[in-house]
Design a protein around this motif. Structure first.
Motif, mmCIF file in Angstrom:
data_model
loop_
_atom_site.group_PDB
_atom_site.id
_atom_site.type_symbol
_atom_site.label_atom_id
_atom_site.label_comp_id
_atom_site.label_asym_id
_atom_site.label_seq_id
_atom_site.Cartn_x
_atom_site.Cartn_y
_atom_site.Cartn_z
ATOM 1 N N PHE A 156 53.066 81.776 88.526
ATOM 2 C CA PHE A 156 52.786 80.609 89.361
ATOM 3 C C PHE A 156 52.489 79.369 88.524
ATOM 4 N N ASN A 157 53.197 78.308 88.857
ATOM 5 C CA ASN A 157 53.048 77.003 88.231
ATOM 6 C C ASN A 157 53.161 75.980 89.352
ATOM 7 N N PRO A 158 52.034 75.624 89.977
ATOM 8 C CA PRO A 158 52.074 74.878 91.238
ATOM 9 C C PRO A 158 52.819 73.558 91.175
ATOM 10 N N THR A 159 52.707 72.851 90.087
ATOM 11 C CA THR A 159 53.387 71.553 89.976
ATOM 12 C C THR A 159 54.888 71.706 90.111
ATOM 13 N N GLU A 160 55.454 72.717 89.436
ATOM 14 C CA GLU A 160 56.894 72.950 89.489
ATOM 15 C C GLU A 160 57.323 73.577 90.816
ATOM 16 N N VAL A 161 56.499 74.470 91.339
ATOM 17 C CA VAL A 161 56.837 75.105 92.627
ATOM 18 C C VAL A 161 56.925 74.051 93.730
ATOM 19 N N LYS A 162 56.025 73.089 93.716
ATOM 20 C CA LYS A 162 56.011 72.056 94.752
ATOM 21 C C LYS A 162 57.236 71.156 94.694
ATOM 22 N N LYS A 163 57.912 71.122 93.548
ATOM 23 C CA LYS A 163 59.155 70.359 93.443
ATOM 24 C C LYS A 163 60.288 71.050 94.204
ATOM 25 N N VAL A 164 60.154 72.355 94.373
ATOM 26 C CA VAL A 164 61.206 73.151 95.023
ATOM 27 C C VAL A 164 60.961 73.287 96.519
ATOM 28 N N MET A 165 59.704 73.469 96.907
ATOM 29 C CA MET A 165 59.382 73.800 98.288
ATOM 30 C C MET A 165 58.912 72.579 99.076
ATOM 31 N N PRO A 166 59.160 72.559 100.401
ATOM 32 C CA PRO A 166 58.724 71.442 101.253
ATOM 33 C C PRO A 166 57.207 71.285 101.273
ATOM 34 N N ASN A 167 56.762 70.113 101.695
ATOM 35 C CA ASN A 167 55.319 69.819 101.705
ATOM 36 C C ASN A 167 54.546 70.712 102.670
ATOM 37 N N ASN A 168 55.196 71.162 103.738
ATOM 38 C CA ASN A 168 54.496 71.968 104.743
ATOM 39 C C ASN A 168 54.641 73.469 104.500
ATOM 40 N N THR A 169 54.899 73.845 103.247
ATOM 41 C CA THR A 169 55.079 75.257 102.910
ATOM 42 C C THR A 169 53.778 76.040 103.056
ATOM 43 N N PHE A 170 53.897 77.254 103.570
ATOM 44 C CA PHE A 170 52.775 78.198 103.683
ATOM 45 C C PHE A 170 52.773 79.068 102.429
ATOM 46 N N TYR A 171 51.668 79.051 101.679
ATOM 47 C CA TYR A 171 51.546 79.810 100.435
ATOM 48 C C TYR A 171 50.688 81.055 100.665
ATOM 49 N N PHE A 172 51.227 82.219 100.262
ATOM 50 C CA PHE A 172 50.414 83.425 100.336
ATOM 51 C C PHE A 172 50.767 84.382 99.215
ATOM 52 N N SER A 173 49.886 85.343 98.979
ATOM 53 C CA SER A 173 50.112 86.362 97.953
ATOM 54 C C SER A 173 49.385 87.630 98.374
ATOM 55 N N ILE A 174 49.399 88.625 97.499
ATOM 56 C CA ILE A 174 48.758 89.907 97.804
ATOM 57 C C ILE A 174 48.112 90.465 96.553
ATOM 58 N N LEU A 175 46.959 91.104 96.725
ATOM 59 C CA LEU A 175 46.223 91.743 95.640
ATOM 60 C C LEU A 175 46.031 93.218 95.953
ATOM 61 N N ARG A 176 45.763 93.987 94.905
ATOM 62 C CA ARG A 176 45.509 95.419 95.051
ATOM 63 C C ARG A 176 44.315 95.803 94.199
ATOM 64 N N ASN A 177 43.576 96.790 94.634
ATOM 65 C CA ASN A 177 42.468 97.303 93.816
ATOM 66 C C ASN A 177 42.986 97.548 92.395
ATOM 67 N N PRO A 178 42.393 96.912 91.378
ATOM 68 C CA PRO A 178 42.892 97.042 90.001
ATOM 69 C C PRO A 178 42.964 98.482 89.494
ATOM 70 N N VAL A 179 42.141 99.369 90.030
ATOM 71 C CA VAL A 179 42.191 100.777 89.621
ATOM 72 C C VAL A 179 43.580 101.345 89.899
#
Length: 429
Positions: A156-179
């Motif tokens: 993830f590099n937000p400055t560059e990502v925002k150049k590609v995606m529209p201003n009203n983009t919904f950003y999400f991700s997913i995490l998992r227990n590190p174990v």
């Protein structure tokens, strides 16, 4: 609701409420299939499906859904005035069930006739493990501002990502227990990460991590320590409470939603409600999973060692596990959560019965169609699916989309989106 050793659990009262609601949903007939069986036609997002369903006895509510009689709005009336969100950036973290989410997003892309920010040329990642740059996107200069979906591997590099995606983009991700995330990474990247090559097991690695981990090989060893932290664009070897606090705050500002892999069905319900999608848009078959024989069991002592070794990921996970359950209460509510999880699982089973031969995943040697054989890596035995024979064309197309591995699906979309470009050369080993 399932639980795992070492997993942060929701507040006991919350767990009890959900369990109680799920039991009431079951007793209320949501899972019932009793009654006369007949051939039923129901329309999904991809066409007409033929299946065997109960012709409406005790499970009247679920039966009506199977028959296609229960419209989305009749169940989710609070969302009927909303249009589905179609501009979406998903940060695909590693070994977190993110391949399954990518499949969901790819299917939604085709259903809605959207465009995807795909890797340029013969690349399969958007520059990973290097920080994302716009040059990694095919057609960025000609299609700039018109991409709807971004979901391929990137750092993830937000400055560059925002150049590609529209201003009203919904950003999400997913995490998992590190174990569990590190255990999966060890098997999957066994032959790639230098830190994992010599130890025979994760238990052996955890006995003395610094014996195997060389920080100077940072880009090769990213899978061996705080990999989720790295995926968000940060230094996975740095320490300090102020640093951790600042990063977590920044991530919270940049992303609208962080899901939790350990509660995947609940995550799909929350995602569906957040994006105002239909139920079928988040129904899934588990992809990129491993055979049971390649899963290592860690002692409680070694689970604690993982939390210490991957302290940045552990802090990240703890924080967003808490915000996840707050979001559940705010966006969905416990009563609705129980109903939707039950419906999601019922619909998933219905589609498994329609699509999947023998009703279960197969190892790589058993998968007959090469287009449906998943990429194999390290010591992991990645499972895939065989489809039932003699499906009609529409049903076959729907089933193929649901089981198609990420490399093949990405290549398929690339050829559709850029038909004059050379096709991606797929390597499955």
């Amino acid at each position: 609701m399932k639980s795992h050793p070492g997993l942060i659990q929701p507040h006991p009262a919350l767990s009890e409420s959900i369990s109680s609601l799920m039991e009431r949903a079951r007793l209320g007939g949501l899972y019932s299939t009793a009654g006369h069986l007949g051939t039923v036609y129901g329309r999904s997002g991809y066409g007409l499906l033929r299946t065997q369903a109960a012709l409406c006895s005790p499970g009247f509510f679920h039966c009506r859904m199977s028959l296609g009689l229960l419209h989305e709005r009749s169940l989710f009336s609070d969302q009927e005035s909303f249009h589905p969100v179609t501009n979406i950036m998903f940060l695909k973290t590693h070994k977190t069930a993110s391949s399954t989410i990518m499949n969901i997003l790819y299917r939604f892309t085709e259903k809605q006739n959207l465009t995807v920010a795909l890797p340029a040329g013969q690349l399969f990642h958007l520059g990973y493990p290097w920080l994302f740059l716009t040059k990694y996107v095919e057609g960025f200069k000609s299609l700039n501002g018109t991409f709807n979906i971004m979901c391929n591997h990137l750092r993830f590099n937000p400055t560059e990502v925002k150049k590609v995606m529209p201003n009203n983009t919904f950003y999400f991700s997913i995490l998992r227990n590190p174990v569990f995330q590190l255990e999966s990474s060890f098997m999957y990247y066994k032959s790639y990460a230098p830190a994992f090559q010599k130890p025979k097991s994760l238990n052996e690695f955890l006995a003395s991590p610094l014996k195997y981990y060389n920080e100077q090989l940072a880009m090769r060893n990213i899978y061996a320590k705080n990999n989720m932290w790295f995926d968000f664009g940060y230094d996975n070897n740095r320490e300090g409470k102020d640093y951790v606090r600042a990063v977590i705050q920044e991530i919270q500002q940049q992303f609208h939603l962080i899901l939790i892999s350990d509660y995947f069905d609940e995550s799909m319900v929350l995602l569906r409600n957040s994006l105002h999608w239909e139920l079928d848009d988040v129904v899934y078959f588990k992809l990129n999973s491993r055979s049971e024989s390649t899963i290592q069991n860690l002692t409680r002592e070694n689970q604690e060692k993982v939390r210490e070794w991957c302290a940045l990921d552990w802090e990240l996970y703890q924080h967003f596990n808490r915000t996840f359950w707050r979001k559940i209460r705010e966006v969905v509510g416990l009563r609705k959560l129980a109903k939707e999880v039950a419906l999601l699982r019922a619909r998933q089973q219905e589609l498994m019965d329609i699509c999947i031969q023998d009703g279960k995943p197969k190892n790589k040697t058993q998968i007959k169609d090469l287009n449906l054989r998943p990429y194999q890596s390290g010591d992991a035995n990645i499972l895939g699916y065989n489809l039932k024979q003699q499906l009609d064309n529409e049903t076959l197309a729907m089933c193929q989309r649901m089981v198609m591995p990420e490399i093949q699906y990405m290549s398929h979309l690339y050829s559709q989106q850029f038909p004059t470009n050379p096709a991606k050369k797929i390597r499955l080993q």
